[in-house]
Write a protein that holds these residues in place. Structure first.
Motif, PDB file in Angstrom:
ATOM      1  N   MET A  86       0.859  -1.191   0.000  1.00 16.33           N
ATOM      2  CA  MET A  86       0.000   0.000   0.000  1.00 16.33           C
ATOM      3  C   MET A  86       0.886   1.230   0.000  1.00 16.33           C
ATOM      4  SD  MET A  86      -2.940   1.253  -0.114  1.00 16.33           S
ATOM      5  CE  MET A  86      -3.331   2.992  -0.069  1.00 16.33           C
ATOM      6  N   GLN A  87       1.441   1.566  -1.141  1.00 22.28           N
ATOM      7  CA  GLN A  87       2.396   2.655  -1.249  1.00 22.28           C
ATOM      8  C   GLN A  87       1.808   3.825  -2.026  1.00 22.28           C
ATOM      9  OE1 GLN A  87       6.049   1.204  -2.862  1.00 22.28           O
ATOM     10  NE2 GLN A  87       6.136  -0.558  -1.512  1.00 22.28           N
ATOM     11  N   ILE A  88       2.244   5.007  -1.649  1.00 24.29           N
ATOM     12  CA  ILE A  88       1.843   6.199  -2.380  1.00 24.29           C
ATOM     13  C   ILE A  88       3.078   7.057  -2.603  1.00 24.29           C
ATOM     14  CG2 ILE A  88      -0.547   6.291  -1.582  1.00 24.29           C
ATOM     15  CD1 ILE A  88       0.267   8.248   0.543  1.00 24.29           C
ATOM     16  N   ALA A  89       3.166   7.644  -3.774  1.00 28.62           N
ATOM     17  CA  ALA A  89       4.251   8.571  -4.118  1.00 28.62           C
ATOM     18  C   ALA A  89       5.627   8.008  -3.792  1.00 28.62           C
ATOM     19  CB  ALA A  89       4.041   9.898  -3.395  1.00 28.62           C
ATOM     20  N   GLY A  90       5.835   6.718  -4.073  1.00 27.35           N
ATOM     21  CA  GLY A  90       7.152   6.130  -3.908  1.00 27.35           C
ATOM     22  C   GLY A  90       7.517   5.720  -2.502  1.00 27.35           C
ATOM     23  N   SER A  91       6.555   5.624  -1.613  1.00 30.22           N
ATOM     24  CA  SER A  91       6.863   5.252  -0.232  1.00 30.22           C
ATOM     25  C   SER A  91       7.277   3.792  -0.146  1.00 30.22           C
ATOM     26  CB  SER A  91       5.650   5.492   0.668  1.00 30.22           C
ATOM     27  OG  SER A  91       4.573   4.678   0.273  1.00 30.22           O
ATOM     28  N   SER A  92       8.063   3.468   0.903  1.00 29.58           N
ATOM     29  CA  SER A  92       8.534   2.104   1.109  1.00 29.58           C
ATOM     30  C   SER A  92       7.579   1.303   1.983  1.00 29.58           C
ATOM     31  CB  SER A  92       9.924   2.131   1.750  1.00 29.58           C
ATOM     32  OG  SER A  92      10.822   2.840   0.936  1.00 29.58           O
ATOM     33  N   ASP A  93       7.046   1.939   3.030  1.00 27.20           N
ATOM     34  CA  ASP A  93       6.110   1.308   3.949  1.00 27.20           C
ATOM     35  C   ASP A  93       5.057   2.322   4.364  1.00 27.20           C
ATOM     36  OD1 ASP A  93       7.010  -1.484   4.594  1.00 27.20           O
ATOM     37  OD2 ASP A  93       8.854  -0.412   5.079  1.00 27.20           O
ATOM     38  N   SER A  94       3.919   1.830   4.783  1.00 25.27           N
ATOM     39  CA  SER A  94       2.856   2.709   5.239  1.00 25.27           C
ATOM     40  C   SER A  94       2.166   2.111   6.451  1.00 25.27           C
ATOM     41  CB  SER A  94       1.821   2.936   4.129  1.00 25.27           C
ATOM     42  OG  SER A  94       2.428   3.480   2.979  1.00 25.27           O
ATOM     43  N   LYS A  95       1.600   2.968   7.291  1.00 25.40           N
ATOM     44  CA  LYS A  95       0.844   2.480   8.438  1.00 25.40           C
ATOM     45  C   LYS A  95      -0.195   3.514   8.850  1.00 25.40           C
ATOM     46  CE  LYS A  95       4.078   4.096  12.000  1.00 25.40           C
ATOM     47  NZ  LYS A  95       4.888   3.692  13.189  1.00 25.40           N
ATOM     48  N   ILE A  96      -1.168   3.066   9.620  1.00 28.78           N
ATOM     49  CA  ILE A  96      -2.219   3.940  10.123  1.00 28.78           C
ATOM     50  C   ILE A  96      -1.942   4.232  11.592  1.00 28.78           C
ATOM     51  CG2 ILE A  96      -4.676   4.106  10.691  1.00 28.78           C
ATOM     52  CD1 ILE A  96      -5.255   2.494   8.207  1.00 28.78           C
ATOM     53  N   VAL A  97      -1.988   5.496  11.950  1.00 27.75           N
ATOM     54  CA  VAL A  97      -1.697   5.919  13.322  1.00 27.75           C
ATOM     55  C   VAL A  97      -2.722   6.960  13.756  1.00 27.75           C
ATOM     56  CG1 VAL A  97      -0.028   7.046  14.844  1.00 27.75           C
ATOM     57  CG2 VAL A  97       0.784   5.510  13.053  1.00 27.75           C
ATOM     58  N   VAL A  98      -3.195   6.860  14.992  1.00 29.16           N
ATOM     59  CA  VAL A  98      -4.101   7.862  15.537  1.00 29.16           C
ATOM     60  C   VAL A  98      -3.273   8.974  16.174  1.00 29.16           C
ATOM     61  CG1 VAL A  98      -5.899   8.349  17.225  1.00 29.16           C
ATOM     62  CG2 VAL A  98      -5.963   6.226  15.930  1.00 29.16           C
ATOM     63  N   ASN A  99      -3.503  10.205  15.759  1.00 31.79           N
ATOM     64  CA  ASN A  99      -2.811  11.363  16.307  1.00 31.79           C
ATOM     65  C   ASN A  99      -3.248  11.557  17.754  1.00 31.79           C
ATOM     66  OD1 ASN A  99      -1.982  14.024  17.016  1.00 31.79           O
ATOM     67  ND2 ASN A  99      -1.923  14.603  14.856  1.00 31.79           N
ATOM     68  N   LYS A 100      -2.313  11.393  18.682  1.00 31.48           N
ATOM     69  CA  LYS A 100      -2.650  11.463  20.109  1.00 31.48           C
ATOM     70  C   LYS A 100      -3.052  12.874  20.546  1.00 31.48           C
ATOM     71  CE  LYS A 100       0.340   7.598  21.427  1.00 31.48           C
ATOM     72  NZ  LYS A 100       1.479   7.151  22.271  1.00 31.48           N
ATOM     73  N   LYS A 101      -2.632  13.878  19.805  1.00 34.52           N
ATOM     74  CA  LYS A 101      -2.940  15.251  20.190  1.00 34.52           C
ATOM     75  C   LYS A 101      -4.378  15.638  19.887  1.00 34.52           C
ATOM     76  CE  LYS A 101       1.803  16.985  19.691  1.00 34.52           C
ATOM     77  NZ  LYS A 101       2.673  17.988  19.012  1.00 34.52           N
ATOM     78  N   ASN A 102      -4.852  15.267  18.704  1.00 34.03           N
ATOM     79  CA  ASN A 102      -6.200  15.710  18.307  1.00 34.03           C
ATOM     80  C   ASN A 102      -7.154  14.582  17.961  1.00 34.03           C
ATOM     81  OD1 ASN A 102      -5.306  14.873  15.764  1.00 34.03           O
ATOM     82  ND2 ASN A 102      -4.783  16.951  15.111  1.00 34.03           N
ATOM     83  N   GLY A 103      -6.669  13.338  18.023  1.00 33.26           N
ATOM     84  CA  GLY A 103      -7.544  12.199  17.755  1.00 33.26           C
ATOM     85  C   GLY A 103      -7.742  11.876  16.294  1.00 33.26           C
ATOM     86  N   ASP A 104      -7.088  12.623  15.384  1.00 38.29           N
ATOM     87  CA  ASP A 104      -7.212  12.344  13.951  1.00 38.29           C
ATOM     88  C   ASP A 104      -6.631  10.973  13.617  1.00 38.29           C
ATOM     89  OD1 ASP A 104      -8.398  14.749  13.405  1.00 38.29           O
ATOM     90  OD2 ASP A 104      -6.570  15.730  12.693  1.00 38.29           O
ATOM     91  N   THR A 105      -7.308  10.254  12.759  1.00 38.33           N
ATOM     92  CA  THR A 105      -6.735   9.030  12.205  1.00 38.33           C
ATOM     93  C   THR A 105      -5.911   9.434  10.995  1.00 38.33           C
ATOM     94  OG1 THR A 105      -8.627   7.723  12.932  1.00 38.33           O
ATOM     95  CG2 THR A 105      -7.221   6.755  11.243  1.00 38.33           C
TER      96      THR A 105
END
Length: 247
Positions: free
Chosen positions: A33-52
């Motif tokens: 699941m790569q975009i714009a030449g990325s090597s790895d990707s992951k989903i993280v929840v922003n601890k400051k504002n709760g954004d996924t």
């Protein structure tokens, strides 16, 4: 293609691998699941504002100039339905339900499942599947959510587009601004003569109901129905069903 209430599982043992999953549904890698030449990707929840958020890691080597760059870009949102992995089910041709941890990539219109939490996920192409109580079926080689079944079967198309914030940035900025955002949207369709047809807008929509149009129009006005929403459309079609098949 006729709507089938029995979901068929196809290509369960696909050879395409999409990464390992941990017990945290928001913390997993999708190597393909790569975009714009990325090597790895992951989903993280922003601890400051709760954004996924969707984080793409870049590892670039320039052999000619002998340079090496590593950086991460973070995007608001994700390309996945409900932004993560959830329990879902698919049925085999025999009608037996099979439950999996699954994720539906709305941007690519692809479904991934995990048979074992300790193993890699795989991409599959079933005729239909259920995730988080939402039922999807394949029509014209694309997945649509089935939100109402009647004389006119009502479908919902989910889509996702990545909007880039800037083309000049080269990495994730320390200010916390996102590199872009995965923006999701939806459209509504009906299944007619085995073809998927987008619902007409405004007043033309009521023409779908033929000689029942005056009654349906009265119902919509009396109940202040918003025909731009899923609930409004389903309510209207249910009322039309009651006119066509009175108890």
């Amino acid at each position: 293609m006729k709507l089938s209430l029995t979901f068929m599982l196809l290509f369960l043992f696909s050879s395409q691998v999409f990464g390992q999953i941990t017990n945290n549904k928001y913390d997993y890698f999708l190597r393909k699941m790569q975009i714009a030449g990325s090597s790895d990707s992951k989903i993280v929840v922003n601890k400051k504002n709760g954004d996924t958020t969707f984080q793409a890691y870049y590892n670039s080597r320039d052999v000619v100039n002998n340079t090496h760059q590593e950086f991460t870009k973070t995007y608001k949102g994700t390309p996945f339905f409900k932004n993560g992995w959830y329990k879902g089910k698919i049925s085999t041709e025999s009608g037996k339900d099979m439950e999996f941890l699954m994720a539906f990539n709305v941007q690519k219109n692809e479904l991934y499942i995990v048979e074992d939490i300790n193993k890699d996920a795989i991409a599959i192409k079933p005729e239909a599947f259920t995730i988080m109580g939402h039922h999807f079926s394949k029509f014209e080689n694309a997945y649509y959510e089935v939100i109402h079944i009647s004389k006119n079967t009502l479908l919902k198309e989910h889509s996702c587009i990545l909007h880039s914030s800037s083309t000049d940035k080269t990495g994730y900025e320390a200010s916390g601004d996102y590199e872009g955002e995965f923006v999701k949207s939806s459209k509504f369709f009906i299944l007619k003569d085995e073809s998927v047809i987008q619902l007409p807008r405004s007043k033309n929509f009521l023409n779908l109901f033929g000689d029942k149009k005056p009654l349906v129009e009265q119902y919509v006005k009396a109940n202040n129905i918003n025909l731009k929403t899923e609930n409004g459309l389903v309510s209207t079609f249910k009322y039309y069903d009651s006119l066509e098949n009175p108890q």
